[in-house]
Motif scaffolding. Structure first.
Motif, PDB file in Angstrom:
ATOM      1  N   PRO A   1       0.808  -1.234   0.000  1.00 16.56           N
ATOM      2  CA  PRO A   1       0.000   0.000   0.000  1.00 16.56           C
ATOM      3  C   PRO A   1       0.837   1.279   0.000  1.00 16.56           C
ATOM      4  N   VAL A   2       1.522   1.523  -1.108  1.00 12.10           N
ATOM      5  CA  VAL A   2       2.338   2.737  -1.239  1.00 12.10           C
ATOM      6  C   VAL A   2       1.668   3.739  -2.173  1.00 12.10           C
ATOM      7  N   HIS A   3       0.359   3.587  -2.372  1.00 13.88           N
ATOM      8  CA  HIS A   3      -0.379   4.440  -3.302  1.00 13.88           C
ATOM      9  C   HIS A   3      -0.337   5.905  -2.906  1.00 13.88           C
ATOM     10  N   PHE A   4      -0.229   6.183  -1.628  1.00 16.72           N
ATOM     11  CA  PHE A   4      -0.209   7.574  -1.175  1.00 16.72           C
ATOM     12  C   PHE A   4       1.150   8.221  -1.433  1.00 16.72           C
ATOM     13  N   LEU A   5       2.191   7.415  -1.665  1.00 16.73           N
ATOM     14  CA  LEU A   5       3.509   7.946  -1.973  1.00 16.73           C
ATOM     15  C   LEU A   5       3.737   8.106  -3.473  1.00 16.73           C
ATOM     16  N   ILE A   6       3.003   7.318  -4.288  1.00 15.37           N
ATOM     17  CA  ILE A   6       3.213   7.330  -5.736  1.00 15.37           C
ATOM     18  C   ILE A   6       1.873   7.590  -6.417  1.00 15.37           C
ATOM     19  N   ARG A   7       1.552   8.838  -6.634  1.00 13.97           N
ATOM     20  CA  ARG A   7       0.279   9.202  -7.253  1.00 13.97           C
ATOM     21  C   ARG A   7       0.408   9.427  -8.755  1.00 13.97           C
ATOM     22  N   LYS A   8       1.619   9.547  -9.240  1.00 11.87           N
ATOM     23  CA  LYS A   8       1.831   9.737 -10.687  1.00 11.87           C
ATOM     24  C   LYS A   8       2.296   8.414 -11.288  1.00 11.87           C
ATOM     25  N   ASN A   9       1.480   7.839 -12.164  1.00 15.29           N
ATOM     26  CA  ASN A   9       1.872   6.619 -12.863  1.00 15.29           C
ATOM     27  C   ASN A   9       1.328   6.638 -14.276  1.00 15.29           C
ATOM     28  N   TRP A  10       1.770   5.687 -15.087  1.00 15.75           N
ATOM     29  CA  TRP A  10       1.482   5.686 -16.511  1.00 15.75           C
ATOM     30  C   TRP A  10       0.968   4.308 -16.934  1.00 15.75           C
ATOM     31  N   TYR A  11       0.092   4.297 -17.935  1.00 14.44           N
ATOM     32  CA  TYR A  11      -0.559   3.054 -18.356  1.00 14.44           C
ATOM     33  C   TYR A  11      -0.476   2.929 -19.870  1.00 14.44           C
ATOM     34  N   LEU A  12       0.427   2.063 -20.326  1.00  7.98           N
ATOM     35  CA  LEU A  12       0.665   1.869 -21.752  1.00  7.98           C
ATOM     36  C   LEU A  12      -0.172   0.684 -22.243  1.00  7.98           C
ATOM     37  N   PRO A  13      -1.166   0.913 -23.143  1.00  9.76           N
ATOM     38  CA  PRO A  13      -2.028  -0.190 -23.612  1.00  9.76           C
ATOM     39  C   PRO A  13      -1.204  -1.352 -24.171  1.00  9.76           C
ATOM     40  N   ALA A  14      -1.640  -2.567 -23.859  1.00  6.99           N
ATOM     41  CA  ALA A  14      -0.942  -3.773 -24.302  1.00  6.99           C
ATOM     42  C   ALA A  14      -1.938  -4.926 -24.338  1.00  6.99           C
ATOM     43  N   PRO A  15      -1.634  -6.033 -25.052  1.00  5.45           N
ATOM     44  CA  PRO A  15      -2.558  -7.180 -25.118  1.00  5.45           C
ATOM     45  C   PRO A  15      -2.800  -7.799 -23.745  1.00  5.45           C
ATOM     46  N   GLU A  16      -3.875  -8.580 -23.645  1.00 10.60           N
ATOM     47  CA  GLU A  16      -4.215  -9.229 -22.398  1.00 10.60           C
ATOM     48  C   GLU A  16      -3.143 -10.242 -21.996  1.00 10.60           C
ATOM     49  N   VAL A  17      -3.016 -10.420 -20.699  1.00 11.81           N
ATOM     50  CA  VAL A  17      -2.110 -11.452 -20.181  1.00 11.81           C
ATOM     51  C   VAL A  17      -2.906 -12.741 -19.980  1.00 11.81           C
ATOM     52  N   SER A  18      -2.235 -13.863 -20.098  1.00 12.38           N
ATOM     53  CA  SER A  18      -2.911 -15.156 -19.921  1.00 12.38           C
ATOM     54  C   SER A  18      -2.006 -16.116 -19.165  1.00 12.38           C
ATOM     55  N   PRO A  19      -1.871 -15.902 -17.850  1.00 11.32           N
ATOM     56  CA  PRO A  19      -1.026 -16.803 -17.057  1.00 11.32           C
ATOM     57  C   PRO A  19      -1.580 -18.228 -17.047  1.00 11.32           C
ATOM     58  N   ARG A  20      -0.666 -19.209 -16.970  1.00  9.74           N
ATOM     59  CA  ARG A  20      -1.085 -20.605 -16.969  1.00  9.74           C
ATOM     60  C   ARG A  20      -1.793 -20.980 -15.676  1.00  9.74           C
ATOM     61  N   ASN A  21      -1.534 -20.219 -14.627  1.00 13.72           N
ATOM     62  CA  ASN A  21      -2.184 -20.469 -13.338  1.00 13.72           C
ATOM     63  C   ASN A  21      -3.043 -19.260 -12.992  1.00 13.72           C
ATOM     64  N   PRO A  22      -4.177 -19.087 -13.661  1.00 13.79           N
ATOM     65  CA  PRO A  22      -4.999 -17.880 -13.434  1.00 13.79           C
ATOM     66  C   PRO A  22      -5.619 -17.888 -12.041  1.00 13.79           C
ATOM     67  N   PRO A  23      -5.867 -16.726 -11.491  1.00 13.20           N
ATOM     68  CA  PRO A  23      -6.491 -16.661 -10.162  1.00 13.20           C
ATOM     69  C   PRO A  23      -7.985 -16.963 -10.247  1.00 13.20           C
ATOM     70  N   HIS A  24      -8.523 -17.502  -9.171  1.00 14.73           N
ATOM     71  CA  HIS A  24      -9.963 -17.743  -9.057  1.00 14.73           C
ATOM     72  C   HIS A  24     -10.438 -17.163  -7.728  1.00 14.73           C
ATOM     73  N   PHE A  25     -11.495 -16.360  -7.816  1.00 19.53           N
ATOM     74  CA  PHE A  25     -12.035 -15.706  -6.623  1.00 19.53           C
ATOM     75  C   PHE A  25     -13.555 -15.848  -6.655  1.00 19.53           C
ATOM     76  N   ARG A  26     -14.109 -16.299  -5.531  1.00 16.11           N
ATOM     77  CA  ARG A  26     -15.569 -16.470  -5.509  1.00 16.11           C
ATOM     78  C   ARG A  26     -16.119 -16.258  -4.114  1.00 16.11           C
ATOM     79  N   LEU A  27     -17.379 -15.890  -4.080  1.00 13.39           N
ATOM     80  CA  LEU A  27     -18.108 -15.747  -2.824  1.00 13.39           C
ATOM     81  C   LEU A  27     -18.689 -17.102  -2.458  1.00 13.39           C
ATOM     82  N   ILE A  28     -18.282 -17.648  -1.327  1.00 14.85           N
ATOM     83  CA  ILE A  28     -18.776 -18.957  -0.892  1.00 14.85           C
ATOM     84  C   ILE A  28     -20.139 -18.829  -0.244  1.00 14.85           C
TER      85      ILE A  28
END
Length: 826
Positions: A673-700
């Motif tokens: 959580p260093v968001h309050f120290l680094i408020r200036k950032n940049w976002y360069l468009p790029a293709p989607e990532v596809s990790p072999r071990n994708p995360p899964h999140f669900r409400l039980i």
């Protein structure tokens, strides 16, 4: 014309001319004593003539009227400080001189280096990676087995490989909660064959993420003082770290906060420029440094293991210690209560010294009280205006985009901010000398301004002691030694003025406080300067460094201010300082000093974080309402990407990242959580990532509790490092959760941040949060998000990330990995 036949008015004029021009010798003191006149009251006195009587009331004693040679005084003080700095440097070099090693029963740095190089040759060892959890652990167990075979039959070695799971909250970096699952620990116990009741723990980590320093325990400090072969420690460092000024933490916190276990933290502090970069390699740690550290650790461990205090450590836990090393030669340590007594005794000495002057009849001391108070005001004004001056320079430098010009050339900061501070201090006092104290004796003014400096340091001493800070011993040194020096040279100064003998004894008396001050100042800049290169985009580093330099300059100049009044002139000194400052300022503004360096011998890299991510935002019904991908770029210092754009034109301000106001932490996958120290950032468009071990999140499950709150239970699987964020909506609050101690802890900004990591054998992460809802809202109760960080293996890389990373110049250190960010509303 005979002195005795002059009128009072002529004599007044003559003394003023002699002070300004230094053309005539001072009159005999016994004749001058008969020429006393009342002094003009008040601090204003602009243009008013002033006449002083001897013995402290301003009379010019023999030799005083001639004044010090400006060039000799300036060169003398400069050479004095340079000589002291050289002594400090020599003392620091002896900290890494070779010590004896290789004898049986002693620490062997060569063997330790062999272990170090084998571990680092495995490669990056992030928690949860096979390199850390399998290869490194296997190597450690092999070496422990070899040691066991060679061990003495009187001892027994036991090995336990632990994989603990736990959670805790911490106030580091604005506050967050950590959860770890099946993290591998290797525990080795060395004990007598018949066992032992008590133990000493020596702990370190073998993964690739490191932290550092601070102790607190009287008997442990005494153990270090008694046993360490090459002591290097200071309570100042402890109190600086405890204050939170330095954004760093230590692994020892867990033992202290959750195990109630006292301990000592040891760490290297030199060359923080390469901390956590590609240059942070085993070969950069000197074998002699390892030898000295090992000698200390082994000696202290042996001392503790055989200490009678070990059996009843809790009895000796309470109370603080004042401790500090003397140029790395030995350590002085004593209880803080003794320190307070010493400090107040020093204060009493100052009270008696100044009280005697304040309580003398006015006809003997003239206007000493008012001159003292006016001089104190002038001193404070000089410090304030010098600080404002350097801050104006620092802000201007920051606004034109030339921050950190001193990062690779530290002398630039001294030539810019240090000279500006000294020049402004001298200017203010020169003006006071010329227009307010125009006819006062130089000798008298020198004594007044010495007393003022003594009083200021005494005020610091009282304040620090009253607040219970052990670091007050520094102020005690800066009061006691100058006071003793003044008492020793007072008679010679009164009779002969500021002659060579007085100067020599004065500087000799100041030797200890100035030497120790320069020793501490080295440590301050050794720690803070590298940190300013990774302190984020919101803190102007030039403002911070300028403030520190100004403060250090004020301290170092305090007992030399009286030389301004003793000297004939200060024009050449001010001109030289102003010229140096102006030339440096113009060179900095023109961009002459590049902040970074890829020089292998002394690298000063710029840190950049690159995260190739895919973000998915879901609404209350679970539908994906937004999805984007790109490379998120964070520069970890104030210059942002200004130096990078010329090398990589596609990274420019047209791709500035925008905060997603309704998402926790602006909708970005922060690793910490260093968001309050680094408020200036940049976002360069790029293709989607596809990790072999994708995360899964669900409400039980979602259930109503008997106490009218909503309990949401989640399950998450993914890579070894994930971050979980929560934002409560208006009318909702998080009352409990299954993390930490059960009480939710917010990060800076009001969102909740959970740092999750797991080993290789971890199961799915299940946890719950309880939300107290005071009023229903159509947009839901909470927004949660989970970021998955792929820090090792093939999933860490992407073709676009590798291609962009290759474009960065060699004076940068781009740290790159793949991540995903998924947001949900409930």
């Amino acid at each position: 014309m005979e002195w005795g036949s002059e009128s009072a008015a002529v004599r007044r004029h003559r003394v003023g001319v002699e002070r300004r021009e230094g053309a005539a010798a001072a009159p005999p003191p016994e004749r001058e004593a008969r020429a006393q006149e009342p002094l003009v009251d008040g601090c204003s006195g602009g243009g008013r003539t002033r006449k002083r009587s001897p013995g402290g009331s301003g009379g010019a004693s023999r030799g005083a009227g001639t004044g010090l040679s400006e060039v000799r005084a300036a060169l003398g003080l400069a050479l004095y400080l340079i000589a002291l700095r050289t002594l400090v440097q020599l003392s620091l070099q002896q900290l890494v001189l070779r010590g004896a090693a290789g004898h049986r029963g002693e620490f062997d740095a060569l063997q330790a280096r062999d272990y170090l190089e084998h571990i680092t040759s495995i490669g990056p060892r992030t928690t949860g990676s096979p390199e850390n959890e399998i290869l490194t652990v296997h190597y450690l167990l092999e070496q422990i087995k070899l040691i066991e075979v060679q061990s003495n039959s009187l001892h027994k070695i036991s090995v336990d490989v632990q994989r603990p799971t736990g959670s805790f909250s911490i106030d580091f970096l604005g506050g967050f909660t950590s959860y770890y699952d099946n993290i591998t620990n290797v525990v080795v116990k060395l004990e007598p064959r018949d066992g032992a009741q008590h133990a000493v723990l020596a702990n370190c980590h073998f993964d690739s993420v490191a932290n550092s320093p601070g102790p607190e325990n009287p008997w442990l400090v005494q153990a270090y003082v008694s046993a360490a072969k090459h002591p290097f420690a200071s309570v100042v460092a402890q109190e600086v770290f405890q204050s939170g000024i330095i954004p760093s933490d230590t692994d020892f916190r867990i033992y202290r906060d959750f195990g109630n276990i006292p301990g000592i933290d040891l760490a290297f502090i030199e060359n923080g420029y390469i901390y956590h970069t590609k240059y942070d390699t085993a070969d950069r740690i000197l074998t002699d440094s390892i030898q000295r550290a090992g000698d200390n650790i082994l000696a202290v461990l042996k001392h503790l293991a055989t200490s009678d205090m070990l059996a009843a450590a809790s009895k000796y836990r309470h109370g603080n210690m004042v401790f500090f090393d003397v140029l790395g030669l030995f350590v002085i340590a004593y209880p803080s209560r003794i320190g307070s007594i010493i400090n107040y005794m020093v204060v009493m000495g100052v009270v008696l010294y100044l009280g005697k002057k304040f309580l003398q009849p006015k006809h003997k001391t003239g206007n000493y009280k008012k001159d003292f108070l006016c001089g104190l005001g002038i001193t404070l004004i000089s410090w304030f205006t010098s600080l404002v001056t350097v801050l104006i320079i620092a802000v201007f430098i920051s606004l034109i985009g030339q921050s950190l010009s001193w990062y690779n050339h530290f002398y630039v900061s001294v030539c810019l901010y240090g000279t500006a501070t000294v020049a402004k201090i001298i200017l203010i006092h020169t003006l006071a000398k010329r227009f307010y104290y125009m006819n006062a004796s130089a000798q008298y003014l020198g004594e007044v301004f010495f007393d003022i400096s003594l009083f200021v340091h005494c005020c610091f001493l009282v304040t620090l002691t009253y607040q219970g800070l052990c670091s007050a011993f520094i102020s005690a040194v800066w009061v006691a030694f100058p006071l003793l020096t003044k008492l020793c040279v007072h008679k010679d100064f009164k009779q002969h003025g500021a002659q060579g003998k007085f100067i020599a004894f004065y500087l000799l008396g100041m030797f200890i406080p100035y030497l120790y001050a320069l020793y501490l100042i080295w440590a301050v800049f050794e720690m803070f300067t590298p940190i300013l290169g990774r302190s984020g985009s919101e803190i102007p580093p030039d403002v911070v460094l300028a403030s520190i330099l100004a403060g250090c300059t004020m301290i170092l100049s305090s007992y030399f201010i009286n030389f301004i009044y003793l000297a004939k002139s200060t024009k050449k000194t001010m001109l030289t300082l102003t010229l140096v400052c102006a030339i440096t300022f113009l060179l900095v503004c023109s961009g002459t000093f590049f902040p970074y360096s890829s020089n292998p011998a002394n690298p000063k890299p710029k840190r950049v974080f690159l995260q190739h991510m895919t973000r998915t935002f879901h609404d209350l019904e679970g539908n994906a309402v937004k999805r984007d991908s790109g490379i998120w770029i964070n520069g970890f210092d104030y210059t942002g990407i200004s130096h990078i754009t010329p090398h990589i034109p596609e990274i420019n301000d047209s791709i500035r990242a925008h905060c997603e106001e309704n998402a926790p932490l602006c909708g970005f996958p922060w690793y910490l959580p260093v968001h309050f120290l680094i408020r200036k950032n940049w976002y360069l468009p790029a293709p989607e990532v596809s990790p072999r071990n994708p995360p899964h999140f669900r409400l039980i499950s979602k259930e109503q509790t008997p106490w009218d709150s909503i309990k949401l239970t989640f399950e998450a699987t993914g890579p070894s490092h994930m971050s979980f964020y929560v934002r409560a909506h208006k009318g909702s609050t998080l009352s409990q959760w299954s993390l930490g101690n059960g009480t939710p802890v917010t990060s800076k900004g009001g969102d909740y941040f959970v740092f999750y990591s797991h080993g290789l054998q971890a199961s799915a992460w299940q946890f719950w949060i309880e939300v107290q809802v005071s009023e229903e809202h159509p947009e839901g109760m909470v927004t949660v998000a989970i970021a998955a960080h792929y820090l090792s293996g093939e999933d860490k890389r992407s073709p676009q990330l590798d291609a962009l990373k290759e474009k960065f110049p060699d004076w940068t250190f781009p740290s790159a990995w793949v991540c995903t960010y998924d947001l949900f509303v409930f």
